[in-house]
Design an enzyme around this catalytic site. Structure first.
Site, PDB file in Angstrom:
ATOM      1  N   ASP A  81      63.409 -61.119  59.534  1.00 20.28           N
ATOM      2  CA  ASP A  81      63.095 -59.696  59.497  1.00 20.28           C
ATOM      3  C   ASP A  81      63.497 -59.087  60.842  1.00 20.28           C
ATOM      4  O   ASP A  81      64.176 -59.722  61.656  1.00 20.28           O
ATOM      5  CB  ASP A  81      61.606 -59.504  59.183  1.00 20.28           C
ATOM      6  CG  ASP A  81      61.302 -58.174  58.504  1.00 20.28           C
ATOM      7  OD1 ASP A  81      61.872 -57.151  58.912  1.00 20.28           O
ATOM      8  OD2 ASP A  81      60.466 -58.154  57.578  1.00 20.28           O
ATOM      9  N   ASP A 140      66.888 -52.479  54.079  1.00 20.88           N
ATOM     10  CA  ASP A 140      65.523 -51.953  54.035  1.00 20.88           C
ATOM     11  C   ASP A 140      65.523 -50.531  54.595  1.00 20.88           C
ATOM     12  O   ASP A 140      66.520 -50.062  55.160  1.00 20.88           O
ATOM     13  CB  ASP A 140      64.630 -52.877  54.872  1.00 20.88           C
ATOM     14  CG  ASP A 140      63.150 -52.603  54.692  1.00 20.88           C
ATOM     15  OD1 ASP A 140      62.781 -51.844  53.782  1.00 20.88           O
ATOM     16  OD2 ASP A 140      62.357 -53.156  55.480  1.00 20.88           O
ATOM     17  N   GLU A 153      65.397 -45.184  52.145  1.00 16.60           N
ATOM     18  CA  GLU A 153      65.063 -44.065  51.256  1.00 16.60           C
ATOM     19  C   GLU A 153      65.739 -42.742  51.642  1.00 16.60           C
ATOM     20  O   GLU A 153      65.868 -41.908  50.723  1.00 16.60           O
ATOM     21  CB  GLU A 153      63.537 -43.879  51.215  1.00 16.60           C
ATOM     22  CG  GLU A 153      62.793 -45.010  50.557  1.00 16.60           C
ATOM     23  CD  GLU A 153      62.722 -46.267  51.424  1.00 16.60           C
ATOM     24  OE1 GLU A 153      62.704 -47.363  50.867  1.00 16.60           O
ATOM     25  OE2 GLU A 153      62.701 -46.122  52.661  1.00 16.60           O
ATOM     26  N   ARG A 177      65.641 -52.036  49.191  1.00 15.49           N
ATOM     27  CA  ARG A 177      64.340 -51.445  48.874  1.00 15.49           C
ATOM     28  C   ARG A 177      64.499 -50.185  48.032  1.00 15.49           C
ATOM     29  O   ARG A 177      63.731 -49.945  47.109  1.00 15.49           O
ATOM     30  CB  ARG A 177      63.560 -51.134  50.152  1.00 15.49           C
ATOM     31  CG  ARG A 177      62.095 -50.817  49.868  1.00 15.49           C
ATOM     32  CD  ARG A 177      61.251 -50.801  51.106  1.00 15.49           C
ATOM     33  NE  ARG A 177      61.481 -49.628  51.940  1.00 15.49           N
ATOM     34  CZ  ARG A 177      60.766 -49.354  53.037  1.00 15.49           C
ATOM     35  NH1 ARG A 177      59.805 -50.187  53.420  1.00 15.49           N
ATOM     36  NH2 ARG A 177      61.026 -48.277  53.753  1.00 15.49           N
ATOM     37  N   ASP A 198      56.237 -53.133  49.744  1.00 15.75           N
ATOM     38  CA  ASP A 198      55.152 -53.575  50.621  1.00 15.75           C
ATOM     39  C   ASP A 198      53.815 -53.578  49.898  1.00 15.75           C
ATOM     40  O   ASP A 198      52.972 -52.693  50.073  1.00 15.75           O
ATOM     41  CB  ASP A 198      55.092 -52.679  51.858  1.00 15.75           C
ATOM     42  CG  ASP A 198      56.377 -52.733  52.663  1.00 15.75           C
ATOM     43  OD1 ASP A 198      57.145 -53.685  52.478  1.00 15.75           O
ATOM     44  OD2 ASP A 198      56.600 -51.818  53.473  1.00 15.75           O
ATOM     45  N   HIS A 220      56.589 -63.516  51.301  1.00 20.65           N
ATOM     46  CA  HIS A 220      56.867 -62.629  52.445  1.00 20.65           C
ATOM     47  C   HIS A 220      55.592 -61.891  52.811  1.00 20.65           C
ATOM     48  O   HIS A 220      54.853 -61.456  51.928  1.00 20.65           O
ATOM     49  CB  HIS A 220      57.974 -61.637  52.065  1.00 20.65           C
ATOM     50  CG  HIS A 220      58.338 -60.666  53.147  1.00 20.65           C
ATOM     51  ND1 HIS A 220      58.807 -61.061  54.385  1.00 20.65           N
ATOM     52  CD2 HIS A 220      58.313 -59.311  53.177  1.00 20.65           C
ATOM     53  CE1 HIS A 220      59.064 -59.982  55.122  1.00 20.65           C
ATOM     54  NE2 HIS A 220      58.763 -58.908  54.411  1.00 20.65           N
TER      55      HIS A 220
END
Length: 1017
Positions: A445, A571, A574, A681, A697, A755
């Site tokens: 990550d 990730d 958006e 994502r 998440d 995760h």
């Protein structure tokens, strides 16, 4: 019905809504906050209203009385209503400088309780917001107040009428429409429309409503618009009375049953510049789909009116309060309806990328679906099935078939945010390996980066990182790194990736200079500046631009020369931005003057209609730009150099993750030379051609196990079957019991990754001996049937079949199956019934549809359906059942897929009531690019009937199947021991028969390089 409810967190008293936000604000910011939430600062129009507020709120607060607009000459309510009730202290107002009014709480003087004082407008005070539902309703002339709610006027009183006769086109027809009258909701109505119907094939049509006089934004997502010829439609489009001047409405019906599948007769068509609405009556309440939302059930609930937003957001998939109706990372405006008690099903795709919402309710007992958007056009594709499986194939024919993942990506994967050093990651890997848990992929990550800056790695905390990645690769374990899109705008040689990005002009700009904030640094130029994970301001790549795609690919190539990752995880796309329209981001550096990205254009950032995204979830600023960039950005699509287009992020916001997916996949394929994979994502329709998706998440809590199953169903509907949830949960600390059951469930996610988040305890399966044992058993079963799973992905890639399925997909006429969302199927044949609650840790109710169901662990027929029964479930077991009639290809499980792929194949033959079964196997090298397109693969079908097992090789590839012969064949449900077993190619066969389980075990070792039969005598 447009509005009759208070926004979330507001209190309704009579026909008025009140909101008491906790923040202290100056007067102007308080008015902005209320306006952004759909109301205004409190205006008080009666003594009774004053008492209502005073009884619920006990702090000095601003009210919406001011003299700002008049320059101090007179006071007025900010909502425009007359000052018909006053409560001044004697002598007030007493100063021309004190232009704003606060309501005082004289707790020591009850007789003066609630007095108003004029004061300086920059004081920090509490805020009370108000929304008068009746007044709001009456401001929309398309509506009428019925005494308690706001209803649309009768359909004949508004909307559109026919302005021309029918005009036939090559593949359909069209009409010109014009407004029926001047009734409006929010203004700027489109005067003239073109309604067009296009026939694609016998079960697929499209209908659009466009502005007749000027072009509007349309979604720039490529679709497979293949129009067939010479077909007989199974549908009919009924226009009713289409004479000029008659009210416009239409319906679409299924010809063979007469069922109306889309019906606009309830009215509700509104077409304004920034508010579009269409309403349809559904043939049943068996509605599924729409996303990405937090759904508590797979089938939608019509028992009360519910509104869900569609707008990509960095929003956790937890519970929104109070309604729970929130949207998260992706947008998929697609739904299916099972119409009747037979299998008839249709699907609808609403092609729009502006902020949308969908609303379900009953009207006069009938199910009604309302669809809204704040931009673009009304553009719909309708698929007539007739089965749910047919709808999936038709939809993915339009949006593109799902990608075929590399074989190793179907193995178990280990990750966490919080491996602060390479040694932390190594420890988790060692725990997993020491526990003999299969492992195929390890992740890094943002911990691996220097100050969380992309395309960097920390040579101190992660010393030896490149060497460790190569070491894992030598063990058959791939490595995947995360990449966020936001990049620090240090356009110097101190940060070459950003400098090269500037030279490529790769970043999103403000749409014009008037939108650039006054506090933006001059060296940022026209780029929109935000703030995410690094301790410095960032800019955002514009993935519509060709130069951006080339820059992105080049940076991935450069970084791969240092870290030999096998795939990429994208990730925060958006896109996410922290602290937008707030004082400062939550992670802003200490000691630095506060700053945040501010979006102050009301037309685009605060449009007249506020969809549910403003109210659901953690929207601190009350704007569409909350936790993202402003709606006034400019993106440039120069895919066609002769037709370069400029887009406003108001229109393309929800396409950001979509636009990043394909460039990332092409880059990683180029640098690795393999099929590789990307999972993202944020997603939008068509993204499944290139990327997978994890469900974000989540939280270490039991309810999230159930919701992950619903998400799998929905994303398989959306054409993105490669997905799964963070096993054991992302936020909070997982318990041992939770992790046991989640590892068992997660072992059957297509994307199976453990995760969790920074600051939480380690939860990799090697942390607890019991979890390790449960993981070994469940993953052992997974790895054994991976050839079956891989074959399912082949069918998804070639014909659009789903991989994970609800029971209703396989049993569409079974009415009970339509409400089952706690069990799921892999394909047609493998049924999983996981434990989902702590309270029922060792038992659960399960439904078994028609047919024989074999218990995987014992190989015996356990149930004959249809049947609902209780299962007793040991701690170390997940209930797995094989459907009678299945032939499943298998391999002996290995410690990773590189090892298991070297093991011999086997077959599980589970006979049905007629002693028959069938199956198939797709096989290739597991990681070459486009093996289906090049023909570099193997495909065989298996059938068992009348004691003969036929293995038919339909497609072979020299050398591919050498070294992995077919050895063990298990025939479940075989009635007796045979006298002999023969193979058509003369291979010697041995067998054993287990009479207690009715299982015949055969061994006829031979390569599957050509067709042959095995006969049981």
């Amino acid at each position: 019905m447009i509005t009759a409810l208070c926004p979330d967190d507001w209190e309704r008293v009579g026909n008025v809504c009140y909101w008491y936000p906790p923040e202290l604000k100056n007067w102007t910011d308080g008015e902005d906050l209320c306006r952004q939430r759909g109301g205004h600062l409190l205006s008080i129009n009666s003594a009774a209203e004053l008492n209502t507020v005073m009884n619920r709120f006990f702090d000095d607060s601003w009210i919406g009385l001011n003299s700002l607009a008049s320059g101090g000459s007179t006071f007025e309510w900010s909502d425009g209503s007359p000052v018909d009730f006053t409560n001044w202290n004697e002598g007030e107002p007493n100063s021309p400088e004190e232009m704003c009014t606060e309501m005082m709480h004289w707790t020591d003087n009850p007789s003066s309780h609630g007095k108003w004082l004029d004061n300086f407008c920059d004081l920090q005070r509490q805020v009370v917001c108000k929304l008068d539902l009746e007044r709001e309703c009456n401001s929309m002339t398309v509506c009428e107040w019925n005494g308690a709610a706001c209803d649309l006027k009768p359909p004949s009183d508004y909307g559109y009428v026919f302005d021309s006769g029918r005009t036939d086109t090559e593949n359909g027809f069209q009409y010109r429409l014009t407004r029926a009258n001047d009734f409006t909701a929010y203004g700027s109505d489109i005067q003239n429309l073109i309604f067009q119907v296009t026939y694609y094939d016998d079960r697929h049509l499209r209908f659009t409503l466009r502005d007749a006089d000027r072009d509007r934004y349309e979604v720039p997502v490529p679709l497979n618009h293949d129009i067939q010829t010479g077909f007989d439609p199974t549908y009919a489009v009924d226009m009713g009375d289409d004479s000029i001047g008659s009210p416009f409405h239409f319906s679409i019906r299924r010809q063979d049953t007469g069922t109306v599948v889309f019906d606009t007769s309830p009215g509700g068509l509104i077409y304004e510049d920034q508010f579009l609405q269409i309403i349809t009556e559904l043939p049943s309440e068996n509605l599924y789909g729409f996303g990405e939302n937090v759904h508590t059930a797979f089938r939608h609930d019509f028992s009360s009116r519910r509104t869900f937003p569609l707008f990509t957001r960095d929003e956790f998939p937890n519970d929104a309060k109070p309604s729970g109706d929130k949207n998260v990372y992706g947008v998929h405006p697609f739904y299916e309806v099972m119409e009747d008690n037979s299998s008839n099903t249709h699907g609808v795709f609403f092609l729009n990328s502006n902020a949308m919402e969908y609303e379900t309710q009953r009207l006069n007992g009938d199910p009604i679906l309302t669809l809204r958007s704040i931009g673009g056009i009304l553009d719909f594709h309708l698929f007539l099935g007739p089965s749910p499986a047919d709808v999936s194939r038709q939809y993915t024919q339009l949006i593109g078939r799902p990608f075929l993942p590399p074989y190793w990506s179907l193995g178990f994967q280990l990750s966490r945010w919080g491996f602060e050093t390479l040694d932390d990651l190594k420890a988790a890997v060692e725990r997993t390996q020491n526990a003999n848990i299969p492992l195929d992929i390890v992740y890094a990550d943002i911990d691996y980066m220097i100050e969380r800056m992309i395309f960097t790695w920390d040579p101190v905390k992660w010393a030896g990182f490149p060497e460790y990645v190569r070491e894992l690769k030598s063990q058959g374990i791939r490595f995947v790194i995360i990449l966020d899109p936001a990049i620090v705008f240090d356009f110097t040689n101190n940060y070459p990736p950003a400098l090269r990005g500037q030279q490529a002009d790769a970043f999103i700009k403000w749409y014009n200079e008037s939108y650039i904030p006054s506090d933006q640094e001059s060296h940022a130029g026209e780029y929109m500046v935000g703030y995410v994970w690094p301790p410095a301001k960032t800019v955002f790549p514009d993935f519509f631009k060709s130069s951006t795609k080339e820059w992105w690919k080049d940076e991935i190539r450069r970084f791969h020369e240092e870290i030999e990752f096998a795939a990429l995880w994208i990730d925060m796309n958006e896109p996410s931005n922290f602290g937008t329209n707030e004082e400062k981001p939550h992670n802003w550096p200490e000691g630095v003057p506060p700053w945040s990205l501010k979006c102050r254009d009301r037309r685009w950032d605060e449009p007249p209609y506020k969809t549910k995204t403003i109210y659901a979830g953690e929207n601190k600023s009350g704007t569409f730009a909350d936790k993202t960039i402003c709606m006034t950005g400019k993106q440039i699509d120069d895919t066609n150099p002769s037709d370069v287009k400029e887009y406003l992020t108001y229109d393309t916001h929800s396409l950001y993750g979509w636009s990043q997916g394909l460039p990332t996949l092409l880059a990683v394929r180029e640098v690795t030379g393999t099929r590789s994979m990307v999972f993202s994502r944020s997603t939008y329709a068509t993204a499944g051609q290139w990327i997978g998706h994890w469900f974000g998440d989540n939280i270490s809590r039991w309810v999230d196990l159930h919701r992950s199953i619903i998400a799998m169903f929905e994303f398989n509907m959306f054409g993105i079957p490669y997905g799964g949830s963070d096993i054991c949960g992302f936020f909070d600390n997982a318990t041992e019991a939770l992790c046991i059951r989640w590892m068992q469930l997660g072992a059957f996610y297509p994307f199976a990754r453990n995760h969790n988040a920074f600051g939480n305890a380690d939860q990799d399966p090697g942390m607890w001996p019991t979890v390790a044992e449960a993981s070994r058993i469940a993953l052992g079963a997974r790895y054994r049937v991976l050839p079956y799973l891989y074959t399912l992905f082949y069918h998804a890639n070639t014909v659009g079949d789903t991989v994970v399925r609800p029971l209703l997909m396989e049993f569409p006429t079974d009415v009970t199956a339509r409400g089952i969302d706690t069990q799921f199927l892999w394909g047609s044949h493998l049924l999983l019934s996981p434990i989902l609650t702590l309270e029922s840790f060792n038992s659960r109710s399960a439904y078994f549809p028609q047919g024989l169901w074999y218990k995987y662990w014992s190989r015996e027929v356990e149930f004959t359906g249809p049947l609902t029964t209780n299962l007793n479930v040991p701690d170390m077991e997940i209930p797995i059942h094989v459907r009678g009639g299945a032939i499943l290809p298998t391999q002996v499980s290995g410690i990773n897929t590189d090892e298991s792929r070297q093991n011999p194949f086997g077959l599980i033959v589970a006979l049905d009531e007629s002693s028959q079964a069938s199956g198939n196997l797709f096989w290739d090298d597991g990681e070459s690019i486009d093996t289906v397109g090049t023909g570099d693969y193997f495909y065989a079908t298996f059938t068992f009937d009348t004691n003969v097992l036929d293995i038919t090789v339909e497609k072979s590839l020299d050398g591919l199947m050498d070294g992995t012969p077919l050895e063990g064949i298990e025939i479940w449900g075989y009635p007796s021991s045979p006298s002999s077993v023969e193979s058509s190619n003369g291979v010697s066969c041995t067998f054993e028969y287990d009479s207690s389980a009715s299982v015949l075990d055969l061994s006829c070792p031979q390569p599957i390089t050509e067709s042959f039969t095995i006969t049981i005598n």
